[in-house]
Design an enzyme around this catalytic site. Structure first.
Site, PDB file in Angstrom:
ATOM      1  N   ASN A 142      32.283  11.490  25.066  1.00  0.00           N
ATOM      2  CA  ASN A 142      33.649  11.625  25.409  1.00  0.00           C
ATOM      3  C   ASN A 142      33.980  12.678  26.100  1.00  0.00           C
ATOM      4  O   ASN A 142      35.180  12.946  26.514  1.00  0.00           O
ATOM      5  CB  ASN A 142      34.644  11.333  24.445  1.00  0.00           C
ATOM      6  CG  ASN A 142      32.696  11.862  23.402  1.00  0.00           C
ATOM      7  OD1 ASN A 142      32.505  11.527  22.945  1.00  0.00           O
ATOM      8  ND2 ASN A 142      33.868  12.699  21.750  1.00  0.00           N
ATOM      9  N   SER A 190      37.673   0.523  20.632  1.00  0.00           N
ATOM     10  CA  SER A 190      38.678   1.138  20.119  1.00  0.00           C
ATOM     11  C   SER A 190      39.836   0.729  20.621  1.00  0.00           C
ATOM     12  O   SER A 190      39.847   1.594  21.967  1.00  0.00           O
ATOM     13  CB  SER A 190      38.513   2.597  19.614  1.00  0.00           C
ATOM     14  OG  SER A 190      39.475   3.216  18.649  1.00  0.00           O
ATOM     15  N   THR A 227      41.684  -7.719   5.107  1.00  0.00           N
ATOM     16  CA  THR A 227      42.585  -8.673   5.664  1.00  0.00           C
ATOM     17  C   THR A 227      42.738  -8.060   6.920  1.00  0.00           C
ATOM     18  O   THR A 227      42.844  -6.641   7.248  1.00  0.00           O
ATOM     19  CB  THR A 227      44.609  -8.417   4.707  1.00  0.00           C
ATOM     20  OG1 THR A 227      43.543  -8.529   3.339  1.00  0.00           O
ATOM     21  CG2 THR A 227      45.525  -8.961   4.912  1.00  0.00           C
ATOM     22  N   CYS A 312      37.224  21.318  16.726  1.00  0.00           N
ATOM     23  CA  CYS A 312      36.625  22.700  15.858  1.00  0.00           C
ATOM     24  C   CYS A 312      36.769  22.183  14.474  1.00  0.00           C
ATOM     25  O   CYS A 312      38.147  21.828  13.824  1.00  0.00           O
ATOM     26  CB  CYS A 312      37.062  24.086  15.730  1.00  0.00           C
ATOM     27  SG  CYS A 312      36.949  24.455  17.111  1.00  0.00           S
TER      28      CYS A 312
HETATM   29  N1  PLP Z   1      33.540   7.420  19.580  1.00  0.00           N
HETATM   30  C1  PLP Z   1      33.854   8.207  20.403  1.00  0.00           C
HETATM   31  C2  PLP Z   1      32.542   7.783  21.812  1.00  0.00           C
HETATM   32  C3  PLP Z   1      34.972   8.809  20.565  1.00  0.00           C
HETATM   33  O1  PLP Z   1      35.188   9.072  22.334  1.00  0.00           O
HETATM   34  C4  PLP Z   1      35.747   8.068  19.784  1.00  0.00           C
HETATM   35  C5  PLP Z   1      37.225   8.882  18.900  1.00  0.00           C
HETATM   36  O2  PLP Z   1      37.305  10.093  19.186  1.00  0.00           O
HETATM   37  C6  PLP Z   1      36.045   7.408  18.311  1.00  0.00           C
HETATM   38  C7  PLP Z   1      33.936   7.320  18.364  1.00  0.00           C
HETATM   39  C8  PLP Z   1      36.156   7.564  17.049  1.00  0.00           C
HETATM   40  O3  PLP Z   1      37.047   5.966  17.399  1.00  0.00           O
HETATM   41  P1  PLP Z   1      38.492   5.853  16.956  1.00  0.00           P
HETATM   42  O4  PLP Z   1      39.245   6.987  16.791  1.00  0.00           O
HETATM   43  O5  PLP Z   1      38.674   4.378  16.408  1.00  0.00           O
HETATM   44  O6  PLP Z   1      37.484   6.166  15.356  1.00  0.00           O
END
Ligand code: PLP
Length: 380
Positions: A142, A190, A227, A312
């Protein structure tokens, strides 16, 4: 002030298709899919239609391998908790995982986990040596957009009989998903990262993966109680259907042109990981001077939304663990700013972004009374 949104790796705006699907589904199918009267049966069918549509998009035959969750954090946590139930089990996780993987690994495998090698043979050897029950390696990072060779790593884990958890949150809507079946035993996505609503996601379980992610009612084929958020699920599927993959090469071309412009206007700027495969929309820049939070504040004042890459935690500015794991020195991590575009980001917006960076750079120079801000010569 017009907003220049370049933080799509953090979240995306709800796309029109998702909004329409959300409204239509919540109006028409609000009954509990687990209830027994006919309108609930219609809601249950709507849920299974959404599961089938997602299975089609992912190119998998059995829709029941898809378990809907409240997002990637839940799916990652639940997988890790389920695998940690055996007190003898150990884990391997890459050091650049998202906190929703690293934090539960640290907590539930306290003293029983190691860093995962990112090369298939070395990973297979590490699993055999440590007896790891679970390996967690993401598809795309990310912060830097770095792509990991998950099909090969997952194959090595399968051969060594470890569960392979692939957090693919940043891949959906950005990468071709035809190979997804080879990405691991639990592949996580997600909705809000690809134009869907927040608070909904899914885990794609490989054949034979018997994980009880959450206990309670019998929903989601017994894998995840609670649910279902049917409107959110329908909106998520509509968003992924709407995601426009063919534009990704144009997106990368705009991003690359932006990086060249910034490097020429702000000498000493360098993108992280540009030489390796990465997402088409992501640019992590080490800027030549001034702290990233100062950049964010100044850019925010002119309507630009970008990020430092790492939130942070609790006010403690520990800096990006991803950049640390890549061996980037602290003083450079302090100058790291992440830019991430979306499928509709135009060339004009990229140009405006470059102008905003140049404007802030000139502003720093004016305030410091120098011709240019004080350069960190070490980074040149
Ligand atoms: N994993 C990665 C690589 C992400 O970029 C994020 C987003 O911040 C997440 C997990 C967490 O996702 P969610 O907001 O659906 O819990």
């Amino acid at each position: 002030l017009p907003e220049l949104y370049f933080d799509h790796n953090a979240t995306t705006p709800l796309c029109g298709a998702a909004r329409d699907a959300w409204l239509a589904t919540s109006d028409r199918f609000w009954h509990n899919p687990s209830s027994l009267y006919p309108p609930a049966g219609a809601a249950k069918r709507r849920l299974e239609d959404a599961r089938e549509a997602l299975a089609d998009l992912l190119g998998i035959d059995d829709p029941e391998r898809i378990v809907f969750t409240s997002g990637a954090t839940e799916a990652n946590n639940a997988t890790i908790v389920a695998c940690a139930a055996d007190p003898r089990s150990t884990a391997l996780a890459s050091p650049i995982e998202h906190p929703s993987v690293l934090a539960p690994v640290r907590r539930h495998f306290d003293g029983r986990w190691h860093e995962a090698p990112l090369e298939p043979d070395a990973l297979g050897a590490a699993i055999r040596e440590s007896g790891a029950g679970i390996v967690a390696i993401m598809a795309a990072n990310n912060e830097t957009g770095a792509l990991l060779p998950v099909p090969d790593l997952a194959a090595a884990a399968r051969e060594a009989a470890a569960v392979f958890l692939c957090d693919a949150t940043q891949a959906f809507g950005k990468l071709d998903l035809r190979e997804i079946d080879s990405w691991g035993d639990v592949v996580v996505g997600s909705a809000h990262k690809f134009g869907g609503p927040k608070g909904v996601g899914f885990a794609l379980l490989n054949k034979g993966t018997e994980l009880r992610l959450q206990t309670g009612g019998p929903q989601e084929m017994g894998h995840r109680a609670g649910t279902e958020d049917l409107a959110g699920i329908a909106a998520m599927v509509a968003a992924l259907e709407d995601a426009d993959l063919p534009s990704t090469s144009a997106e990368a071309a705009h991003r690359d042109a932006f990086e060249r412009t910034i490097a020429s206007r702000l000498p000493g700027t360098r993108p992280v990981g540009a030489e390796a495969p990465r997402l088409p929309n992501t640019s992590m820049l080490i800027l030549p001077a001034e702290r990233n939070l100062k950049w964010l504040t100044r850019l925010g004042r002119v309507g630009v939304c970008v990020s430092t890459g790492s939130a942070c935690s609790s006010g403690a500015e520990s800096g990006s663990h991803v950049l640390q794991a890549m061996g980037i020195p602290h003083d450079e991590i302090d100058r790291a700013v992440r830019v991430s575009s979306g499928p509709d980001t135009s060339e004009a917006e990229w140009d405006a972004l470059a102008d905003a960076f140049s404007g802030v750079w000139e502003d720093f120079a004016d305030r410091s009374g120098d011709r240019k801000p004080s350069l960190d010569l070490g980074s040149l």
